[in-house]
Design a protein around this motif. Structure first.
Motif, short mmCIF file in Angstrom:
data_model
loop_
_atom_site.label_atom_id
_atom_site.label_comp_id
_atom_site.label_asym_id
_atom_site.label_seq_id
_atom_site.Cartn_x
_atom_site.Cartn_y
_atom_site.Cartn_z
N ALA A 29 0.86 -1.19 0.00
CA ALA A 29 0.00 0.00 0.00
C ALA A 29 0.89 1.24 0.00
O ALA A 29 1.68 1.46 0.91
N GLY A 30 0.80 2.03 -1.04
CA GLY A 30 1.66 3.21 -1.19
C GLY A 30 2.94 2.94 -1.94
O GLY A 30 3.62 3.89 -2.36
N ASP A 31 3.33 1.66 -2.05
CA ASP A 31 4.51 1.24 -2.80
C ASP A 31 5.79 1.92 -2.32
O ASP A 31 6.75 2.06 -3.08
N ASN A 32 5.84 2.35 -1.07
CA ASN A 32 7.00 3.08 -0.55
C ASN A 32 7.91 2.18 0.27
O ASN A 32 7.48 1.20 0.89
N SER A 33 9.18 2.55 0.28
CA SER A 33 10.15 1.85 1.13
C SER A 33 9.94 2.26 2.58
O SER A 33 9.33 3.29 2.87
N PHE A 34 10.46 1.47 3.52
CA PHE A 34 10.29 1.78 4.93
C PHE A 34 11.45 1.27 5.77
O PHE A 34 11.98 0.19 5.56
N SER A 35 11.85 2.10 6.73
CA SER A 35 12.71 1.71 7.85
C SER A 35 12.20 2.48 9.07
O SER A 35 12.20 3.72 9.06
N TYR A 36 11.77 1.75 10.08
CA TYR A 36 11.18 2.36 11.27
C TYR A 36 12.15 2.31 12.44
O TYR A 36 12.78 1.26 12.70
N PHE A 37 12.22 3.44 13.16
CA PHE A 37 13.08 3.55 14.34
C PHE A 37 12.30 4.19 15.48
O PHE A 37 11.21 4.73 15.27
N LEU A 38 12.87 4.14 16.67
CA LEU A 38 12.29 4.84 17.82
C LEU A 38 13.12 6.07 18.13
O LEU A 38 14.35 6.00 18.22
N ASP A 39 12.44 7.22 18.32
CA ASP A 39 13.17 8.40 18.75
C ASP A 39 13.40 8.33 20.25
O ASP A 39 13.08 7.33 20.91
N ARG A 40 13.96 9.37 20.84
CA ARG A 40 14.37 9.31 22.24
C ARG A 40 13.21 9.38 23.23
O ARG A 40 13.40 9.16 24.43
N ALA A 41 12.00 9.67 22.72
CA ALA A 41 10.81 9.67 23.58
C ALA A 41 9.96 8.42 23.35
O ALA A 41 8.88 8.29 23.93
N GLY A 42 10.44 7.52 22.49
CA GLY A 42 9.69 6.30 22.22
C GLY A 42 8.64 6.43 21.14
O GLY A 42 7.79 5.55 20.98
N ASN A 43 8.69 7.52 20.36
CA ASN A 43 7.82 7.67 19.20
C ASN A 43 8.46 6.97 17.99
O ASN A 43 9.68 7.01 17.83
N THR A 44 7.63 6.37 17.15
CA THR A 44 8.14 5.71 15.96
C THR A 44 8.31 6.73 14.83
O THR A 44 7.41 7.52 14.57
N VAL A 45 9.48 6.71 14.20
CA VAL A 45 9.75 7.57 13.04
C VAL A 45 10.28 6.71 11.91
O VAL A 45 10.93 5.69 12.14
N GLU A 46 9.98 7.13 10.69
CA GLU A 46 10.26 6.31 9.52
C GLU A 46 11.02 7.11 8.48
O GLU A 46 10.70 8.26 8.21
N TYR A 47 12.01 6.46 7.87
CA TYR A 47 12.56 6.93 6.61
C TYR A 47 11.81 6.19 5.50
O TYR A 47 11.59 4.98 5.57
N THR A 48 11.45 6.92 4.44
CA THR A 48 10.75 6.31 3.32
C THR A 48 11.19 6.99 2.04
O THR A 48 11.88 8.01 2.06
#
Length: 313
Positions: A239-258
């Motif tokens: 869905a969206g055909d995008n690449s993904f790499s998910y990480f946790l920031d220093r407050a425990g929020n999920t952030v993604e490079y795409t």
């Protein structure tokens, strides 16, 4: 009444946390954003390739919370029109349309969504002088999309479609367990916003578009070498055909490079339902670990303590 023409794009996501200094360092020195303005306990962070004055605002607070989600409108008249429609439809405003005192100024209305998140829609924000991201430069071009957890996702998706004119692009399900993720668009990008079925209302993830696959992989590798907790990826969604790499920031929020998020044709697009029982629907490349309950629980995040409570700024 449709509001589909009034929301043009995603501007920024604003979050608060106790460990402000640590978060600020993460986003500027590791994640690749640029601080363009700051005050005591507040930092405005831009993506170098984006004309938005900032794509993330960090604010120091005793509680971790999502302060607001900000979207753009084409004109101040559209902001006024939207505000009038929202009031008529019984939506609770945080404030009437007014001039902003944040970087770039502008004119905006703020309101609560059905679960108590604060949403801002603004126009006439002065564009930031931005630049082309060069080859092999592994920093975000722009804020791609933001997803939120919801214990009542069907109602929340319906609220954003009814009141803000978002359109459904695709849905994810898990076999007979039903639908768990909805991707919503406000322009031709496959999604700028989305809702995930979760145990409580909370921030799910924010995604940042990279220049290309090479820059995406270099950013993923940099996070890995720096010891940043990686949740999932690299891979490529269906869905969206995008690449993904998910990480946790220093407050425990999920952030993604795409990168390479799909651009759709409004005249011919029809929403799909993708079943995650087929692993290729989660990751077409087959390079990411299989999604599991541990990964999902991390992105469920902490309960947002400030629903129906407006941020102090």
């Amino acid at each position: 009444m449709s509001n589909s023409s009034l929301i043009t794009h995603l501007r920024h996501v604003d979050v608060a946390m106790p460990n402000f200094a640590e978060q600020r360092t993460f986003y500027t020195e590791l994640w690749g954003l640029t601080e363009t303005a700051s005050d005591s306990g507040v930092s405005f962070l831009a993506a170098e390739g984006s004309p938005e004055q900032y794509v993330v605002r960090l604010r120091e607070d005793t509680q971790k919370r999502t302060d607001l989600l900000a979207f753009g409108a084409a004109t101040a008249a559209d902001v006024d029109t939207l505000a009038t429609r929202l009031v008529t439809q019984g939506v609770r405003l945080v404030h009437e349309p007014k001039v902003l005192d944040t970087p770039g100024g502008g004119y905006a209305v703020r309101f609560f969504d059905n679960e108590g998140r604060v949403v801002e829609v603004s126009a006439d924000v002065t564009p930031r002088k931005h630049r082309r991201i060069e080859a092999r430069e592994s920093i975000p071009v722009r804020l791609s999309h933001v997803l939120m957890n919801s214990p009542t996702p069907e109602a929340t998706v319906a609220w954003y479609i009814k009141h803000l004119g978002f359109r459904l692009s695709d849905t994810m399900c898990v076999g007979g367990r039903g639908e768990i993720m909805w991707f919503l668009r406000c322009n031709t990008f496959h999604h700028s916003f989305g809702i995930v079925r979760g145990p409580h209302a909370a921030f799910h993830h924010a995604s940042f578009e990279m220049r290309g696959v090479d820059e995406f992989m270099r950013g993923t590798g940099r996070m890995k070498r720096q010891g940043i907790e990686r949740l999932w990826g690299p891979g490529r969604h269906r869905a969206g055909d995008n690449s993904f790499s998910y990480f946790l920031d220093r407050a425990g929020n999920t952030v993604e490079y795409t990168t390479e998020l799909e651009v759709i044709d409004e005249d011919t697009w029809h929403p799909h339902v993708f079943d995650l029982k087929d692993p290729a629907n989660a990751d077409q490349w087959g390079t990411a670990d299989e999604m599991n309950e541990f990964i999902a629980a991390k992105s469920h995040n902490d309960i947002d303590p400030a629903l129906f409570v407006a941020p102090p700024m």
